[in-house]
Design a protein around this motif. Sequence first.
Motif, PDB file in Angstrom:
ATOM      1  N   PRO A  64     -25.664 -52.132  13.092  1.00 16.01           N
ATOM      2  CA  PRO A  64     -27.029 -51.824  13.791  1.00 16.01           C
ATOM      3  C   PRO A  64     -27.558 -50.615  14.217  1.00 16.01           C
ATOM      4  CG  PRO A  64     -25.414 -52.567  15.362  1.00 16.01           C
ATOM      5  CD  PRO A  64     -24.749 -52.823  13.761  1.00 16.01           C
ATOM      6  N   PRO A  65     -28.825 -50.209  14.584  1.00 19.66           N
ATOM      7  CA  PRO A  65     -29.230 -49.048  14.715  1.00 19.66           C
ATOM      8  C   PRO A  65     -28.572 -48.355  15.977  1.00 19.66           C
ATOM      9  CG  PRO A  65     -30.894 -50.255  15.068  1.00 19.66           C
ATOM     10  CD  PRO A  65     -29.728 -51.197  14.529  1.00 19.66           C
ATOM     11  N   PRO A  66     -28.522 -47.177  16.344  1.00 20.41           N
ATOM     12  CA  PRO A  66     -27.913 -46.768  17.624  1.00 20.41           C
ATOM     13  C   PRO A  66     -29.118 -46.871  18.595  1.00 20.41           C
ATOM     14  CG  PRO A  66     -28.427 -44.673  16.060  1.00 20.41           C
ATOM     15  CD  PRO A  66     -28.684 -46.253  15.168  1.00 20.41           C
ATOM     16  N   ALA A  67     -28.608 -47.081  19.726  1.00 22.69           N
ATOM     17  CA  ALA A  67     -29.503 -47.070  21.054  1.00 22.69           C
ATOM     18  C   ALA A  67     -29.607 -45.665  21.533  1.00 22.69           C
ATOM     19  CB  ALA A  67     -28.747 -48.322  21.918  1.00 22.69           C
ATOM     20  N   LYS A  68     -30.577 -45.941  22.404  1.00 22.24           N
ATOM     21  CA  LYS A  68     -30.654 -44.358  23.026  1.00 22.24           C
ATOM     22  C   LYS A  68     -29.717 -44.015  24.305  1.00 22.24           C
ATOM     23  CE  LYS A  68     -34.242 -42.072  26.402  1.00 22.24           C
ATOM     24  NZ  LYS A  68     -35.479 -42.259  26.847  1.00 22.24           N
ATOM     25  N   PRO A  69     -29.013 -43.070  24.266  1.00 20.18           N
ATOM     26  CA  PRO A  69     -28.010 -42.584  25.117  1.00 20.18           C
ATOM     27  C   PRO A  69     -28.425 -42.878  26.592  1.00 20.18           C
ATOM     28  CG  PRO A  69     -28.201 -40.833  23.381  1.00 20.18           C
ATOM     29  CD  PRO A  69     -29.336 -41.951  23.247  1.00 20.18           C
ATOM     30  N   LEU A  70     -27.586 -43.205  27.431  1.00 22.87           N
ATOM     31  CA  LEU A  70     -27.696 -43.475  28.973  1.00 22.87           C
ATOM     32  C   LEU A  70     -27.577 -42.115  29.546  1.00 22.87           C
ATOM     33  CD1 LEU A  70     -25.659 -46.857  28.867  1.00 22.87           C
ATOM     34  CD2 LEU A  70     -28.062 -46.649  28.689  1.00 22.87           C
ATOM     35  N   ASP A  71     -28.100 -42.243  30.805  1.00 22.31           N
ATOM     36  CA  ASP A  71     -27.621 -41.213  31.921  1.00 22.31           C
ATOM     37  C   ASP A  71     -25.959 -41.301  32.211  1.00 22.31           C
ATOM     38  OD1 ASP A  71     -30.174 -40.585  32.106  1.00 22.31           O
ATOM     39  OD2 ASP A  71     -30.546 -42.028  33.835  1.00 22.31           O
ATOM     40  N   SER A  72     -25.665 -40.336  32.633  1.00 22.83           N
ATOM     41  CA  SER A  72     -24.022 -40.269  32.701  1.00 22.83           C
ATOM     42  C   SER A  72     -23.681 -41.191  33.926  1.00 22.83           C
ATOM     43  CB  SER A  72     -23.654 -38.710  33.175  1.00 22.83           C
ATOM     44  OG  SER A  72     -23.908 -38.044  32.074  1.00 22.83           O
ATOM     45  N   ALA A  73     -22.502 -41.580  33.712  1.00 20.90           N
ATOM     46  CA  ALA A  73     -21.900 -42.578  34.649  1.00 20.90           C
ATOM     47  C   ALA A  73     -20.426 -42.903  34.243  1.00 20.90           C
ATOM     48  CB  ALA A  73     -22.636 -43.899  34.850  1.00 20.90           C
ATOM     49  N   PRO A  74     -19.472 -42.762  35.064  1.00 16.98           N
ATOM     50  CA  PRO A  74     -17.928 -42.885  34.721  1.00 16.98           C
ATOM     51  C   PRO A  74     -17.528 -44.176  34.218  1.00 16.98           C
ATOM     52  CG  PRO A  74     -18.125 -42.474  37.112  1.00 16.98           C
ATOM     53  CD  PRO A  74     -19.553 -42.110  36.779  1.00 16.98           C
ATOM     54  N   PRO A  75     -16.686 -44.359  33.384  1.00 14.59           N
ATOM     55  CA  PRO A  75     -16.293 -46.000  33.093  1.00 14.59           C
ATOM     56  C   PRO A  75     -15.177 -46.434  34.054  1.00 14.59           C
ATOM     57  CG  PRO A  75     -15.041 -44.349  31.976  1.00 14.59           C
ATOM     58  CD  PRO A  75     -15.962 -43.495  32.713  1.00 14.59           C
ATOM     59  N   GLU A  76     -15.313 -47.638  34.255  1.00 13.96           N
ATOM     60  CA  GLU A  76     -14.409 -48.391  34.961  1.00 13.96           C
ATOM     61  C   GLU A  76     -13.319 -49.304  34.356  1.00 13.96           C
ATOM     62  OE1 GLU A  76     -16.855 -50.169  38.306  1.00 13.96           O
ATOM     63  OE2 GLU A  76     -16.847 -48.387  39.323  1.00 13.96           O
ATOM     64  N   ARG A  77     -14.011 -49.914  33.323  1.00 12.30           N
ATOM     65  CA  ARG A  77     -13.430 -51.019  32.633  1.00 12.30           C
ATOM     66  C   ARG A  77     -13.535 -50.854  31.147  1.00 12.30           C
ATOM     67  NH1 ARG A  77     -15.043 -55.699  34.569  1.00 12.30           N
ATOM     68  NH2 ARG A  77     -15.732 -56.436  32.684  1.00 12.30           N
ATOM     69  N   ILE A  78     -12.794 -51.298  30.285  1.00 12.50           N
ATOM     70  CA  ILE A  78     -13.156 -51.710  28.753  1.00 12.50           C
ATOM     71  C   ILE A  78     -12.853 -52.903  28.235  1.00 12.50           C
ATOM     72  CG2 ILE A  78     -10.766 -50.440  28.219  1.00 12.50           C
ATOM     73  CD1 ILE A  78     -12.129 -49.454  25.425  1.00 12.50           C
ATOM     74  N   ASP A  79     -13.670 -53.440  27.882  1.00 11.56           N
ATOM     75  CA  ASP A  79     -13.320 -54.985  27.067  1.00 11.56           C
ATOM     76  C   ASP A  79     -13.361 -54.851  25.624  1.00 11.56           C
ATOM     77  OD1 ASP A  79     -13.420 -55.734  29.718  1.00 11.56           O
ATOM     78  OD2 ASP A  79     -15.123 -56.311  29.752  1.00 11.56           O
ATOM     79  N   ILE A  80     -12.537 -55.400  24.926  1.00 12.14           N
ATOM     80  CA  ILE A  80     -12.616 -55.564  23.394  1.00 12.14           C
ATOM     81  C   ILE A  80     -12.488 -57.023  22.936  1.00 12.14           C
ATOM     82  CG2 ILE A  80     -11.788 -54.752  21.205  1.00 12.14           C
ATOM     83  CD1 ILE A  80     -10.799 -52.144  22.552  1.00 12.14           C
ATOM     84  N   PRO A  81     -13.672 -57.749  23.234  1.00 16.49           N
ATOM     85  CA  PRO A  81     -13.221 -59.248  22.831  1.00 16.49           C
ATOM     86  C   PRO A  81     -12.401 -59.855  21.810  1.00 16.49           C
ATOM     87  CG  PRO A  81     -15.582 -58.765  23.521  1.00 16.49           C
ATOM     88  CD  PRO A  81     -14.901 -57.273  23.123  1.00 16.49           C
ATOM     89  N   GLU A  82     -12.816 -59.045  20.607  1.00 20.30           N
ATOM     90  CA  GLU A  82     -11.972 -59.341  19.459  1.00 20.30           C
ATOM     91  C   GLU A  82     -10.478 -59.314  19.345  1.00 20.30           C
ATOM     92  OE1 GLU A  82     -11.607 -57.842  14.822  1.00 20.30           O
ATOM     93  OE2 GLU A  82     -13.371 -57.023  15.987  1.00 20.30           O
ATOM     94  N   LEU A  83     -10.038 -58.073  20.547  1.00 18.26           N
ATOM     95  CA  LEU A  83      -8.658 -58.109  20.401  1.00 18.26           C
ATOM     96  C   LEU A  83      -8.269 -58.809  21.778  1.00 18.26           C
ATOM     97  CD1 LEU A  83      -8.285 -54.175  19.372  1.00 18.26           C
ATOM     98  CD2 LEU A  83      -8.204 -56.479  17.934  1.00 18.26           C
ATOM     99  N   GLY A  84      -9.041 -59.149  22.603  1.00 21.38           N
ATOM    100  CA  GLY A  84      -8.554 -59.667  23.906  1.00 21.38           C
ATOM    101  C   GLY A  84      -7.973 -58.800  24.860  1.00 21.38           C
ATOM    102  N   ILE A  85      -8.715 -57.597  24.961  1.00 20.86           N
ATOM    103  CA  ILE A  85      -8.385 -56.399  25.749  1.00 20.86           C
ATOM    104  C   ILE A  85      -9.483 -56.375  26.937  1.00 20.86           C
ATOM    105  CG2 ILE A  85      -8.294 -54.072  25.925  1.00 20.86           C
ATOM    106  CD1 ILE A  85      -7.119 -54.015  23.206  1.00 20.86           C
ATOM    107  N   GLN A  86      -8.697 -56.241  28.033  1.00 15.65           N
ATOM    108  CA  GLN A  86      -9.595 -56.003  29.321  1.00 15.65           C
ATOM    109  C   GLN A  86      -8.711 -55.246  29.963  1.00 15.65           C
ATOM    110  OE1 GLN A  86     -10.552 -60.180  30.733  1.00 15.65           O
ATOM    111  NE2 GLN A  86     -12.565 -60.109  30.198  1.00 15.65           N
ATOM    112  N   ALA A  87      -9.360 -53.979  30.409  1.00 18.85           N
ATOM    113  CA  ALA A  87      -8.231 -53.177  30.845  1.00 18.85           C
ATOM    114  C   ALA A  87      -8.972 -52.154  31.679  1.00 18.85           C
ATOM    115  CB  ALA A  87      -7.511 -52.362  29.808  1.00 18.85           C
ATOM    116  N   PRO A  88      -8.594 -51.689  33.054  1.00 20.14           N
ATOM    117  CA  PRO A  88      -9.039 -50.690  33.748  1.00 20.14           C
ATOM    118  C   PRO A  88      -9.168 -49.359  33.050  1.00 20.14           C
ATOM    119  CG  PRO A  88      -6.907 -51.320  34.613  1.00 20.14           C
ATOM    120  CD  PRO A  88      -7.188 -52.141  33.421  1.00 20.14           C
ATOM    121  N   VAL A  89     -10.164 -48.707  33.576  1.00 28.08           N
ATOM    122  CA  VAL A  89      -9.985 -47.064  32.892  1.00 28.08           C
ATOM    123  C   VAL A  89      -9.970 -46.222  33.920  1.00 28.08           C
ATOM    124  CG1 VAL A  89     -11.361 -45.583  31.564  1.00 28.08           C
ATOM    125  CG2 VAL A  89     -11.478 -47.734  30.958  1.00 28.08           C
TER     126      VAL A  89
END
Length: 225
Positions: A64-89
């Motif tokens: 897919p084409p890239p989306a417009k970048p967002l304003d800055s905001a720190p991450p809190e969690r990462i989810d990778i559905p394909e691998l079953g990963i849900q982890a705090p950042v």
Amino acid sequence: MSEKYDDTAPSAGTGRLLTGVAWAILLLGLWLWGRGVTEVPDGISGPTTGDVAAVGRPAGAELPPPAKPLDSAPPERIDIPELGIQAPVVSRGLDRQGGIDPPPFDQPGVVGWYGSGTDPGAAGTALLVGHVDTETRPAVFYKLSALHPGGTIRVVRADGTVAEFTVDDVQVLPRDHFDAQQAYGTRESGRAELRLITCGGTFDRTTHSYTANVVVSAYLTGTAA
């Protein structure tokens, strides 16, 4: 490709985890210390070795084409559905040697983000690191090398948005002749990009370290509330 889990690793406390992860993070930290996250030229070449994502990749598959970048905001969690990963950042800084201080060794399910660099979803390249294993069990990024182009990575941010990234390649880069520019440099100017990094290759019992790094590259393709 996934890391081979081995419960017969040396029993010197957290030695395996410390040396394997610290080596990977130190390489990254030294490069950041000397160059800065966003100072690598655009248009770097494609992978020259260990492109594990090429296995089973459909010929001519379109991402897919890239989306417009967002304003800055720190991450809190990462989810990778394909691998079953849900982890705090958690945000991590640099240690005294100039390497990114990884998540605590007793928290192998936590992902570290280089907090002085780019926020995930903002323009530039955001860097996330995680352990591949401990002496007794797999850790958060144990299956990271199993990702393929087209896979989805979601990062929940502090502003309530969910930045959705699409994987565009997965590389296993050997320790010898390590190319930091290839691993961490922005691929296309103006995009919001993401790198997930962990140890890879094989575990060398002589040096008590891994022989390579797994580097997943992704770019922002959408958001969700």
